[in-house]
Design a protein around this motif. Structure first.
Motif, PDB file in Angstrom:
ATOM      1  N   GLY A 100       0.832  -1.197   0.000  1.00  0.00           N
ATOM      2  CA  GLY A 100       0.000   0.000   0.000  1.00  0.00           C
ATOM      3  C   GLY A 100       0.865   1.246   0.000  1.00  0.00           C
ATOM      4  N   LYS A 101       0.605   2.154   0.933  1.00  0.00           N
ATOM      5  CA  LYS A 101       1.309   3.433   0.988  1.00  0.00           C
ATOM      6  C   LYS A 101       2.567   3.394   1.844  1.00  0.00           C
ATOM      7  N   ALA A 102       2.876   2.239   2.398  1.00  0.00           N
ATOM      8  CA  ALA A 102       4.093   2.069   3.187  1.00  0.00           C
ATOM      9  C   ALA A 102       5.066   1.203   2.410  1.00  0.00           C
ATOM     10  N   GLY A 103       6.350   1.532   2.488  1.00  0.00           N
ATOM     11  CA  GLY A 103       7.314   0.771   1.716  1.00  0.00           C
ATOM     12  C   GLY A 103       8.664   0.645   2.398  1.00  0.00           C
ATOM     13  N   VAL A 104       9.554  -0.086   1.734  1.00  0.00           N
ATOM     14  CA  VAL A 104      10.931  -0.263   2.176  1.00  0.00           C
ATOM     15  C   VAL A 104      11.819   0.539   1.230  1.00  0.00           C
ATOM     16  N   HIS A 105      12.725   1.292   1.785  1.00  0.00           N
ATOM     17  CA  HIS A 105      13.566   2.168   0.977  1.00  0.00           C
ATOM     18  C   HIS A 105      14.392   1.365  -0.034  1.00  0.00           C
ATOM     19  N   THR A 163      -0.696   5.726   7.000  1.00  0.00           N
ATOM     20  CA  THR A 163      -1.036   5.882   8.407  1.00  0.00           C
ATOM     21  C   THR A 163      -0.047   5.074   9.247  1.00  0.00           C
ATOM     22  N   GLY A 164      -0.098   5.299  10.560  1.00  0.00           N
ATOM     23  CA  GLY A 164       0.728   4.483  11.444  1.00  0.00           C
ATOM     24  C   GLY A 164       0.386   3.011  11.321  1.00  0.00           C
ATOM     25  N   ALA A 165      -0.885   2.715  11.135  1.00  0.00           N
ATOM     26  CA  ALA A 165      -1.314   1.317  10.982  1.00  0.00           C
ATOM     27  C   ALA A 165      -0.713   0.699   9.723  1.00  0.00           C
ATOM     28  N   ASP A 166      -0.573   1.494   8.658  1.00  0.00           N
ATOM     29  CA  ASP A 166       0.045   0.993   7.427  1.00  0.00           C
ATOM     30  C   ASP A 166       1.505   0.606   7.669  1.00  0.00           C
ATOM     31  N   ILE A 167       2.231   1.437   8.408  1.00  0.00           N
ATOM     32  CA  ILE A 167       3.637   1.160   8.707  1.00  0.00           C
ATOM     33  C   ILE A 167       3.756  -0.079   9.593  1.00  0.00           C
ATOM     34  N   ILE A 168       2.865  -0.207  10.564  1.00  0.00           N
ATOM     35  CA  ILE A 168       2.881  -1.376  11.458  1.00  0.00           C
ATOM     36  C   ILE A 168       2.594  -2.652  10.680  1.00  0.00           C
ATOM     37  N   HIS A 169       1.640  -2.597   9.769  1.00  0.00           N
ATOM     38  CA  HIS A 169       1.312  -3.778   8.960  1.00  0.00           C
ATOM     39  C   HIS A 169       2.521  -4.227   8.144  1.00  0.00           C
ATOM     40  N   LEU A 220      11.974   1.954   6.703  1.00  0.00           N
ATOM     41  CA  LEU A 220      10.606   1.938   6.206  1.00  0.00           C
ATOM     42  C   LEU A 220      10.188   3.368   5.893  1.00  0.00           C
ATOM     43  N   VAL A 221       9.415   3.539   4.826  1.00  0.00           N
ATOM     44  CA  VAL A 221       9.092   4.886   4.366  1.00  0.00           C
ATOM     45  C   VAL A 221       7.596   5.052   4.152  1.00  0.00           C
ATOM     46  N   ASN A 222       7.174   6.298   4.275  1.00  0.00           N
ATOM     47  CA  ASN A 222       5.812   6.709   3.968  1.00  0.00           C
ATOM     48  C   ASN A 222       5.798   7.153   2.513  1.00  0.00           C
ATOM     49  N   ARG A 223       5.180   6.338   1.653  1.00  0.00           N
ATOM     50  CA  ARG A 223       5.153   6.652   0.225  1.00  0.00           C
ATOM     51  C   ARG A 223       4.244   7.841  -0.081  1.00  0.00           C
ATOM     52  N   GLY A 224       3.465   8.254   0.917  1.00  0.00           N
ATOM     53  CA  GLY A 224       2.546   9.372   0.732  1.00  0.00           C
ATOM     54  C   GLY A 224       1.172   9.010   1.244  1.00  0.00           C
ATOM     55  N   GLY A 225       0.792   9.610   2.357  1.00  0.00           N
ATOM     56  CA  GLY A 225      -0.530   9.361   2.912  1.00  0.00           C
ATOM     57  C   GLY A 225      -0.641   8.107   3.755  1.00  0.00           C
TER      58      GLY A 225
END
Length: 341
Positions: free
Chosen positions: A292-297, A311-317, A304-309
């Motif tokens: 989704g909107k969370a990724g690995v550099h 949430t904290g839950a996205d990063i945790i997942h 771990l990076v926020n690709r844009g938008g």
């Protein structure tokens, strides 16, 4: 002037760039200001959380209480009592960490240069025991000054009493929520001894034709390496290294070598080794991938990076999925370095 703001947006106070609010945000300028703030807080203002530069936190929801932030400044050198070769430097907890490192190098106070370009503020260095390139904050911390939240008392804690270990201090465990750090005093050296054996520092110095680096040259090389492999939070939200490097038994490491003969490691002691978590994650195929909107550099799998938008839950997942893959493939548990709120 003290900042005291209700329903405050914390987006600028977390380098993941995640939108979340706190019920109240208070910035204090010195110990007396902090003591007065603590005395005035009511039950409705709790719980409390102390934020620095926000480079080591992941917000998963709005914070239901009060966020405190230090604006205590100042970098004050003092003689070391028993050695003219050493110097003590007392620093306000609200100073930017890398500004302190730059000041130290420019004044000929050595020992912090391997920790160049780590984001965050001075207070967090004492809590998190930040580290990079073979050096940890505990190697140079002399003492920590803090205010006890429950009593408003000012205390001074020698470094030897803080229980420092890899990315650990008592502030993160049994003292969590008990103190607010106001100053950290570091023991630095007037004679420079370069530490170049960790990571690819030596190779980069060799490429530049530098056989015996000055502290400024070593700092420049480390900054260059970090800039090359770590994303700018202003462009792609992140908290730097998301996971701690796992420490496993030497017996397990030697067993894994049968399948992974090039597995890198760093000796901890005779019985334990440290494995780079980024290498483990990369072998599981996650480098540059997203959920989704969370990724690995794409250049450093530890980030771990926020690709844009996201949430904290996205990063945790994403984190949980990566951890499960590493556990399945290597029988090694990796754990987040960031504080999750």
């Amino acid at each position: 002037m003290r900042k005291d703001i209700h329903d405050y947006d914390l987006s600028r106070h977390n380098t993941f760039g995640i939108h979340a609010t706190c019920r109240r945000y208070i910035e204090f300028s010195d110990e007396a200001d902090l003591i007065g703030i603590l005395a005035s807080l009511t039950e409705a203002d709790h719980p409390l959380f102390v934020v620095g530069g926000g480079s080591n936190i992941l917000l998963t929801a709005d914070y239901p209480g009060t966020v405190l932030h230090s604006a205590i400044r100042g970098i004050e050198p003092m003689p070391y009592p028993t050695s003219a070769d050493d110097i003590l430097v007392r620093v306000g907890s609200g100073e930017v960490w890398d500004d302190f490192v730059a000041t130290a190098v420019s004044h000929g106070w050595y020992g912090a240069e391997n920790l160049s370009f780590i984001p965050g503020e001075i207070g967090a260095s004492a809590v998190q025991n930040i580290g990079a390139y073979g050096v940890e904050a505990k190697d140079i911390i002399y003492k920590v000054e803090a205010v006890e939240i429950a009593t408003g008392s000012c205390i001074t804690i020698p470094a030897a009493n803080i229980g420092y270990a890899y990315r650990y201090s008592r502030f993160k465990d049994e003292w969590r929520g008990r103190y607010v750090v106001t100053h950290v005093t570091y023991r630095l050296h007037r004679r420079f001894t370069p530490h170049t054996a960790y990571g690819n520092i030596a190779a980069e110095l060799q490429r530049l034709g530098i056989a015996t680096p000055t502290a400024a040259q070593l700092r420049d090389v480390i900054i260059s390496i970090r800039r090359d492999k770590l994303p700018d939070p202003a462009v792609e939200g992140n908290a730097g290294s998301f996971f701690m490097n796992p420490i496993i038994s030497r017996a397990q490491y030697e067993s894994l070598l049968a399948t992974w003969p090039v597995m890198p490691h760093y000796d901890v002691d005779a019985d334990r080794v440290k494995i780079p978590a980024g290498w483990l994650i990369e072998q599981c195929g996650w480098k540059g991938k997203s959920l989704g909107k969370a990724g690995v550099h794409s250049r450093q799998a530890l980030v771990l990076v926020n690709r844009g938008g996201a949430t904290g839950a996205d990063i945790i997942h994403l984190s949980d999925t990566i951890r499960a893959d590493v556990r399945t493939r290597f029988d090694i548990d990796i754990h987040p370095e960031v504080n999750i709120l």
